[in-house]
Design a protein around this motif. Structure first.
Motif, short mmCIF file in Angstrom:
data_model
loop_
_atom_site.label_atom_id
_atom_site.label_comp_id
_atom_site.label_asym_id
_atom_site.label_seq_id
_atom_site.Cartn_x
_atom_site.Cartn_y
_atom_site.Cartn_z
N VAL A 158 -4.30 10.13 -4.53
CA VAL A 158 -4.73 8.80 -4.10
C VAL A 158 -3.82 7.75 -4.74
O VAL A 158 -3.37 6.81 -4.08
CB VAL A 158 -6.20 8.54 -4.50
CG1 VAL A 158 -6.59 7.09 -4.26
CG2 VAL A 158 -7.13 9.47 -3.73
N ALA A 159 -3.55 7.92 -6.03
CA ALA A 159 -2.71 6.95 -6.74
C ALA A 159 -1.33 6.85 -6.12
O ALA A 159 -0.81 5.75 -5.91
CB ALA A 159 -2.61 7.34 -8.22
N LYS A 160 -0.72 7.99 -5.83
CA LYS A 160 0.64 7.97 -5.27
C LYS A 160 0.64 7.37 -3.87
O LYS A 160 1.49 6.54 -3.53
CB LYS A 160 1.22 9.38 -5.22
CG LYS A 160 2.63 9.43 -4.63
CD LYS A 160 3.27 10.78 -4.77
CE LYS A 160 4.60 10.84 -4.06
NZ LYS A 160 5.57 9.84 -4.54
N THR A 161 -0.33 7.75 -3.04
CA THR A 161 -0.39 7.23 -1.67
C THR A 161 -0.64 5.73 -1.67
O THR A 161 -0.18 5.02 -0.77
CB THR A 161 -1.49 7.95 -0.87
OG1 THR A 161 -1.32 9.37 -0.98
CG2 THR A 161 -1.44 7.57 0.60
N SER A 162 -1.35 5.25 -2.68
CA SER A 162 -1.64 3.81 -2.74
C SER A 162 -0.43 2.98 -3.11
O SER A 162 -0.47 1.75 -3.02
CB SER A 162 -2.76 3.54 -3.76
OG SER A 162 -2.27 3.55 -5.08
N ALA A 163 0.66 3.63 -3.51
CA ALA A 163 1.92 2.94 -3.87
C ALA A 163 1.70 1.86 -4.93
O ALA A 163 2.25 0.78 -4.86
CB ALA A 163 2.57 2.34 -2.62
N GLY A 164 0.85 2.18 -5.90
CA GLY A 164 0.62 1.24 -7.00
C GLY A 164 -0.62 0.39 -6.85
O GLY A 164 -1.04 -0.27 -7.81
N ALA A 165 -1.23 0.37 -5.66
CA ALA A 165 -2.40 -0.48 -5.44
C ALA A 165 -3.59 -0.07 -6.31
O ALA A 165 -4.45 -0.90 -6.61
CB ALA A 165 -2.81 -0.46 -3.96
N ILE A 166 -3.63 1.19 -6.72
CA ILE A 166 -4.73 1.67 -7.54
C ILE A 166 -4.82 0.88 -8.85
O ILE A 166 -5.89 0.76 -9.44
CB ILE A 166 -4.58 3.19 -7.82
CG1 ILE A 166 -5.89 3.77 -8.38
CG2 ILE A 166 -3.42 3.46 -8.76
CD1 ILE A 166 -5.89 5.28 -8.49
#
Length: 264
Positions: A158-166
């Protein structure tokens, strides 16, 4: 290597750089070091002197922030990676804390904005959650609500797919989505459920306090959640396919809210 089971494995150069740039908590950064990164003639296990540009930048920023940087073989990163695409860097972070719904509403108050919340009813694919999180952050949402059971939580994928949004998006994990909706409604938030309905998203009023509810992949929104929403909105489907991927649907809905808020 001692890795806490509660650690968040943050993968990929963009995600790690984003966390560093905003000084998010990081326990340790692991950088890939193999033969092609070592200076010719350097002894095995000797200090590597050549890192690719982005990895060198990550190492420099991390050391400036007093974060431990550990150089490891690619095999160790492969072992820790959830996505298989770590790009030569993994950050081990304290587990991302979940917040309460009240915290999300307080974020909106602090920004002087009507609450804008995304509610995900049973999304199980971490790539979809990460993609929704990325779009929600870009669209100015104040938080995301997810259920504790039968749904994905905050993982490395989830963290990687969020491209930093997490690192910037508040996430509340609740026992019951229906009760969460009731809490939002008591706080004056209108709840719009995305499902096949009589009202098009282009006819809906999204200018005030709003929560968008989207359902699980394939199954859609559960009956109780649908019944407890204030209104149902649908995305016009003009082709032969009857539904969209949840992250795509979320993007369309989120930016319809953005469009209508900017027009006010």
């Amino acid at each position: 290597m001692d890795i806490s089971p509660r650690s968040l494995v943050l993968e990929g150069r963009k995600a790690v750089l984003e966390a560093l740039n905003h000084e998010k908590p990081i326990d340790r950064i692991l950088l890939r070091v193999d033969g092609k990164h070592k200076e010719s003639g350097a002894p095995e296990g000797g200090k590597p002197t050549k890192l690719e540009g982005t990895l060198r930048m990550i190492a420099s920023k991390a050391r400036a922030l007093k974060i431990v940087v550990q150089e490891v073989e690619r095999s160790k990163l492969d072992e820790l990676s959830e996505t298989g695409h770590h790009q030569g860097v993994i950050a081990l972070c304290p587990a991302v804390p979940y917040v309460e719904i009240a915290d999300i509403l307080q974020i909106a108050t602090d920004r002087g904005e009507p609450p804008f919340v995304i509610v995900l009813d049973g999304v199980t694919d971490p790539h979809n959650l990460g993609a929704v999180m990325r779009t929600a952050e870009a669209g100015g949402a104040h938080g995301i609500i997810i259920p504790k059971r039968r749904a994905v939580g905050l993982t490395g994928t989830v963290a990687k797919t969020s491209a930093g949004a997490i690192a910037h998006m508040a996430v509340a994990r609740v026992s019951n989505i229906t009760r969460a909706i009731e809490e939002l409604k008591k706080a004056g938030v209108w709840v719009a459920c995305a499902d096949a309905g009589e009202k098009s998203i282009y006819d809906a009023d999204f200018s005030g306090a709003i929560a968008l509810v989207l359902g699980a992949e394939g199954e859609g929104v559960s009956r109780l959640v649908r019944e407890n929403a204030d209104f149902i909105v649908g995305i016009p489907m003009l082709g032969r396919i009857g539904s969209l991927n949840v992250s795509v649907a979320a993007g369309i809905l989120i930016y319809e809210v953005v469009r209508k808020r900017l027009a006010v």
